[in-house]
Design a protein around this motif. Structure first.
Motif, mmCIF file in Angstrom:
data_model
loop_
_atom_site.group_PDB
_atom_site.id
_atom_site.type_symbol
_atom_site.label_atom_id
_atom_site.label_comp_id
_atom_site.label_asym_id
_atom_site.label_seq_id
_atom_site.Cartn_x
_atom_site.Cartn_y
_atom_site.Cartn_z
ATOM 1 N N HIS A 1 29.203 28.214 21.894
ATOM 2 C CA HIS A 1 29.812 28.708 23.136
ATOM 3 C C HIS A 1 30.658 29.953 22.870
ATOM 4 C CE1 HIS A 1 28.416 25.489 25.666
ATOM 5 N NE2 HIS A 1 28.876 24.591 24.806
ATOM 6 N N MET A 2 31.385 29.958 21.762
ATOM 7 C CA MET A 2 32.191 31.129 21.425
ATOM 8 C C MET A 2 31.305 32.329 21.127
ATOM 9 S SD MET A 2 35.462 29.767 19.279
ATOM 10 C CE MET A 2 34.889 28.248 18.549
ATOM 11 N N ALA A 3 30.176 32.097 20.486
ATOM 12 C CA ALA A 3 29.243 33.192 20.204
ATOM 13 C C ALA A 3 28.718 33.792 21.501
ATOM 14 C CB ALA A 3 28.094 32.696 19.328
ATOM 15 N N VAL A 4 28.391 32.948 22.452
ATOM 16 C CA VAL A 4 27.918 33.434 23.755
ATOM 17 C C VAL A 4 29.012 34.254 24.446
ATOM 18 C CG1 VAL A 4 27.239 32.688 26.074
ATOM 19 C CG2 VAL A 4 26.202 31.620 24.070
ATOM 20 N N ASP A 5 30.242 33.796 24.352
ATOM 21 C CA ASP A 5 31.358 34.523 24.961
ATOM 22 C C ASP A 5 31.639 35.844 24.246
ATOM 23 O OD1 ASP A 5 31.671 32.456 26.761
ATOM 24 O OD2 ASP A 5 33.373 31.545 25.704
ATOM 25 N N LEU A 6 31.478 35.855 22.941
ATOM 26 C CA LEU A 6 31.806 37.036 22.148
ATOM 27 C C LEU A 6 30.699 38.094 22.165
ATOM 28 C CD1 LEU A 6 33.911 38.348 20.329
ATOM 29 C CD2 LEU A 6 32.872 37.163 18.375
ATOM 30 N N ALA A 7 29.468 37.697 22.396
ATOM 31 C CA ALA A 7 28.350 38.645 22.343
ATOM 32 C C ALA A 7 28.532 39.845 23.281
ATOM 33 C CB ALA A 7 27.033 37.932 22.607
ATOM 34 N N PRO A 8 28.971 39.652 24.535
ATOM 35 C CA PRO A 8 29.182 40.833 25.393
ATOM 36 C C PRO A 8 30.317 41.734 24.897
ATOM 37 C CG PRO A 8 29.068 38.840 26.731
ATOM 38 C CD PRO A 8 29.137 38.409 25.300
ATOM 39 N N VAL A 9 31.327 41.153 24.305
ATOM 40 C CA VAL A 9 32.429 41.933 23.737
ATOM 41 C C VAL A 9 31.910 42.758 22.567
ATOM 42 C CG1 VAL A 9 34.683 41.804 22.591
ATOM 43 C CG2 VAL A 9 34.152 40.250 24.477
ATOM 44 N N CYS A 10 31.102 42.119 21.742
ATOM 45 C CA CYS A 10 30.504 42.809 20.608
ATOM 46 C C CYS A 10 29.626 43.956 21.096
ATOM 47 C CB CYS A 10 29.697 41.819 19.765
ATOM 48 S SG CYS A 10 29.087 42.510 18.215
ATOM 49 N N ALA A 11 28.849 43.710 22.132
ATOM 50 C CA ALA A 11 27.987 44.758 22.686
ATOM 51 C C ALA A 11 28.820 45.945 23.162
ATOM 52 C CB ALA A 11 27.140 44.197 23.823
ATOM 53 N N ARG A 12 29.927 45.670 23.837
ATOM 54 C CA ARG A 12 30.791 46.765 24.323
ATOM 55 C C ARG A 12 31.401 47.545 23.156
ATOM 56 N NH1 ARG A 12 32.373 42.860 28.053
ATOM 57 N NH2 ARG A 12 34.418 42.599 27.095
ATOM 58 N N ALA A 13 31.825 46.829 22.120
ATOM 59 C CA ALA A 13 32.393 47.507 20.947
ATOM 60 C C ALA A 13 31.332 48.375 20.279
ATOM 61 C CB ALA A 13 32.942 46.478 19.961
ATOM 62 N N CYS A 14 30.132 47.848 20.159
ATOM 63 C CA CYS A 14 29.037 48.600 19.545
ATOM 64 C C CYS A 14 28.692 49.845 20.373
ATOM 65 C CB CYS A 14 27.804 47.728 19.388
ATOM 66 S SG CYS A 14 27.951 46.460 18.111
ATOM 67 N N GLU A 15 28.676 49.688 21.683
ATOM 68 C CA GLU A 15 28.368 50.830 22.546
ATOM 69 C C GLU A 15 29.438 51.908 22.436
ATOM 70 O OE1 GLU A 15 27.949 48.745 26.218
ATOM 71 O OE2 GLU A 15 25.864 48.217 25.800
#
Length: 105
Positions: free
Chosen positions: A56-70
């Protein structure tokens, strides 16, 4: 993709890559470090996704990671003259795309 992004970001964050003119790459270095940190955290959660709370934490963190990567890709993309920045931007774009796909899956 997280590991490839972490590696590229760590190389980009190494101020020795920029020589004596590293001051003009401060934002690039800062975002690369932040992106590597978030990717590392997500990678760790994904490695323990058999534990439902971690999944569940991975699912929550994935969009944050995507924004940081972008954000990192945009900044590094402003330095096409620096190979380390170009590689970082490409790795970040791929990682962001994978993060977005994983959330939809």
């Amino acid at each position: 993709e997280c590991l490839r992004c972490i590696t590229a970001c760590e190389r980009c964050a190494d101020t020795k890559s920029y020589g004596p003119d590293h001051g003009k790459y401060h934002k690039c270095v800062t975002l690369s470090r932040a992106c590597a940190d978030i990717c590392l955290l997500l990678h760790g959660y994904l490695g323990h996704s058999h534990i439902s709370e971690m999944a569940h934490m991975a699912v929550d963190l994935a969009p944050v990671c995507a924004r940081a990567c972008e954000a990192c890709a945009l900044t590094c993309g402003q330095h096409p003259d620096m190979e380390v920045c170009v590689k970082c931007a490409n790795a970040c774009r791929s990682c962001a795309e994978q993060c977005r796909r994983s959330v939809k899956a």
